[in-house]
Write a protein that holds these residues in place. Sequence first.
Motif, PDB file in Angstrom:
ATOM      1  N   ILE A   1       0.973  -1.262   0.172  1.00 29.92           N
ATOM      2  CA  ILE A   1      -0.012   0.038  -0.036  1.00 29.92           C
ATOM      3  C   ILE A   1       0.914   0.995   0.075  1.00 29.92           C
ATOM      4  O   ILE A   1       0.637   2.200  -0.512  1.00 29.92           O
ATOM      5  N   VAL A   2       1.939   1.253   0.885  1.00 26.05           N
ATOM      6  CA  VAL A   2       2.707   2.524   0.685  1.00 26.05           C
ATOM      7  C   VAL A   2       3.589   2.526  -0.337  1.00 26.05           C
ATOM      8  O   VAL A   2       4.236   3.723  -0.504  1.00 26.05           O
TER       9      VAL A   2
ATOM     10  N   SER B   1      -1.575   6.645   1.440  1.00 29.20           N
ATOM     11  CA  SER B   1      -1.393   5.198   2.146  1.00 29.20           C
ATOM     12  C   SER B   1      -1.533   5.215   3.446  1.00 29.20           C
ATOM     13  O   SER B   1      -1.928   4.325   4.367  1.00 29.20           O
ATOM     14  N   ALA B   2      -0.881   6.398   4.083  1.00 29.43           N
ATOM     15  CA  ALA B   2      -0.899   6.637   5.594  1.00 29.43           C
ATOM     16  C   ALA B   2      -2.364   6.474   6.298  1.00 29.43           C
ATOM     17  O   ALA B   2      -2.648   5.876   7.244  1.00 29.43           O
ATOM     18  N   ALA B   3      -3.129   7.228   5.542  1.00 27.33           N
ATOM     19  CA  ALA B   3      -4.613   7.433   5.794  1.00 27.33           C
ATOM     20  C   ALA B   3      -5.291   6.003   5.901  1.00 27.33           C
ATOM     21  O   ALA B   3      -6.266   5.658   6.882  1.00 27.33           O
ATOM     22  N   ILE B   4      -5.004   5.393   4.807  1.00 30.41           N
ATOM     23  CA  ILE B   4      -5.654   3.875   4.626  1.00 30.41           C
ATOM     24  C   ILE B   4      -5.241   2.969   5.623  1.00 30.41           C
ATOM     25  O   ILE B   4      -5.967   2.180   6.215  1.00 30.41           O
ATOM     26  N   LEU B   5      -3.879   3.014   5.964  1.00 31.16           N
ATOM     27  CA  LEU B   5      -3.194   2.251   7.068  1.00 31.16           C
ATOM     28  C   LEU B   5      -3.864   2.770   8.533  1.00 31.16           C
ATOM     29  O   LEU B   5      -4.230   1.825   9.306  1.00 31.16           O
TER      30      LEU B   5
ATOM     31  N   MET C   1      -5.644   0.434  11.397  1.00 22.49           N
ATOM     32  CA  MET C   1      -5.630   0.307  12.578  1.00 22.49           C
ATOM     33  C   MET C   1      -6.900   0.600  13.480  1.00 22.49           C
ATOM     34  O   MET C   1      -6.942  -0.216  14.386  1.00 22.49           O
ATOM     35  N   ASP C   2      -7.784   1.565  12.974  1.00 20.59           N
ATOM     36  CA  ASP C   2      -9.011   1.909  13.752  1.00 20.59           C
ATOM     37  C   ASP C   2      -9.884   0.580  13.777  1.00 20.59           C
ATOM     38  O   ASP C   2     -10.415   0.203  14.851  1.00 20.59           O
ATOM     39  N   PHE C   3      -9.930  -0.273  12.451  1.00 16.66           N
ATOM     40  CA  PHE C   3     -10.647  -1.344  12.740  1.00 16.66           C
ATOM     41  C   PHE C   3     -10.146  -2.278  13.396  1.00 16.66           C
ATOM     42  O   PHE C   3     -11.003  -2.896  14.318  1.00 16.66           O
ATOM     43  N   ILE C   4      -8.860  -2.537  13.737  1.00 17.88           N
ATOM     44  CA  ILE C   4      -8.522  -3.338  14.428  1.00 17.88           C
ATOM     45  C   ILE C   4      -8.513  -3.137  16.058  1.00 17.88           C
ATOM     46  O   ILE C   4      -8.807  -3.888  16.805  1.00 17.88           O
TER      47      ILE C   4
ATOM     48  N   ALA D   1       6.209   6.102   7.231  1.00 13.40           N
ATOM     49  CA  ALA D   1       5.930   6.613   6.134  1.00 13.40           C
ATOM     50  C   ALA D   1       5.521   8.199   6.287  1.00 13.40           C
ATOM     51  O   ALA D   1       5.758   9.090   5.465  1.00 13.40           O
ATOM     52  N   GLU D   2       5.216   8.699   7.478  1.00 15.07           N
ATOM     53  CA  GLU D   2       4.892  10.050   7.803  1.00 15.07           C
ATOM     54  C   GLU D   2       6.089  10.813   8.389  1.00 15.07           C
ATOM     55  O   GLU D   2       6.232  11.912   8.291  1.00 15.07           O
TER      56      GLU D   2
END
Length: 454
Positions: free
Chosen positions: A265-266, A273-277, A281-284, A329-330
């Motif tokens: 993804i990155v 990509s950072a927003a997707i990851l 994380m939120d879902f986990i 990434a950030e």
Amino acid sequence: MNRLIRFGLMFGNLYHVTSPALVERYNRALEHLTGKRTALTDFYIDISGFSPEVGDDLGDPLYLNQGGVNRQFILLSTDQKRAPLLDAKFSTSRTILRRFIEDNEAALFALTARDAVAGELVNSVYDVSTPQRLFDIRAITVDADTTAGTVRNAEALAGKIDTFLQDEDAWFDDVLIAEMIGLAAQTGDVTRNPVKLKKMRFEQGNFWTAHFGGLYVFQKVEHPAVIASADASALGTLPLEHVFETRQRNQIARFLELNGLVEPIVAARGIDSAAILRQKMDFILVDAVTTAGVDLSGTTRADMRRLARDHAAHLPEEFHALASLVNWAENGGAWPRIASDHPAYFYTLRAADHADADLVNMLLAELTSKDVRQLFICHKQMFYATYARWPDAKKEYVAQYLAAEYQADKVGTRDALFGHDAPMEEPPASTTRTKPQTMDDLVARVGPWGAVRR
């Protein structure tokens, strides 16, 4: 499931059959295909004309899909192309039906103005009693006509017109002329308004099937394999050498890498990509805290950060690995090496740009089932099955999230997650660089996350 239905996340976009004329056309087609009729006067149908309500009325949920092969369909309107395909047994079926409707839209619009179109997705296999039979399905053809045989009669009339125009004695053939008049009364003027459906044939290449507990069949790639959701040993001997179970993560990772089916993804172009990851994380996080009994009603972004801090010690490895990747990434943090046997590995991937991207994203959704957004988008049958087992707090959070964030912009969300920009021209290679500086350099040197373990 009522919550999902209320939010439009289940049985959404179905075509509503309410008028007596449409109900009667549906019954004619239903009787034509199955010999049955429904007493219902109001029901919803999917892209294939299947209705859960009619299935319940007939006591047969497979009334248009006996044996799970050669799916039959009933078209009352070209608007059905926007409907989902419920209880699909093959991942290719909805694509075929939609292509058939779109490529014949003008003819189907004219035909369904007066009658229902009934048909079948035909292949050479009439049962899949054994897994081996799946590999006998080489191609799917679409056979369709109105219940009155309008297309068949139009073809017959066109042939008789050709005979009439070419045969010098046809003017004196009373039988031929009578047959033409009789057919024209049913079809109209086929010389000015041709009634014809394209003969369509679809190769059955790589696909998913719900049979035998769920199988991903990749037979049209350089290194073929079957990936089974259930016990692979129960499948017997298959025509493909490699058969993996979804729990064999290293082998699946190797298979995906060898065939170039995924990308990190990155490393994907044109996406955040950072927003997707972070969303993964939120879902986990949601999965972890709702299992612990936390109520997520009215949670904000700040609340989610607080929950992550409060429960950090109890969050799974996937969460912490993705956090490290986001930090890299950030913020230029340390490069995390996420091996193929790590629980977070498949969360960091998406399908590369190829014809089977939807199938690969479906497989990745099953391998990363805590990412409920991808699971809902790419593998609805598994989403509904797992949803039923969730705590109520997670059901409410996920339903509200999907209704607010995904339903509002389905196309935009899909593009943001799975879309591919046109490839950019690569800059000239440097002869002085001694160590990787960018994500592309890392991928070129060691693969997505380092060598995939065998």
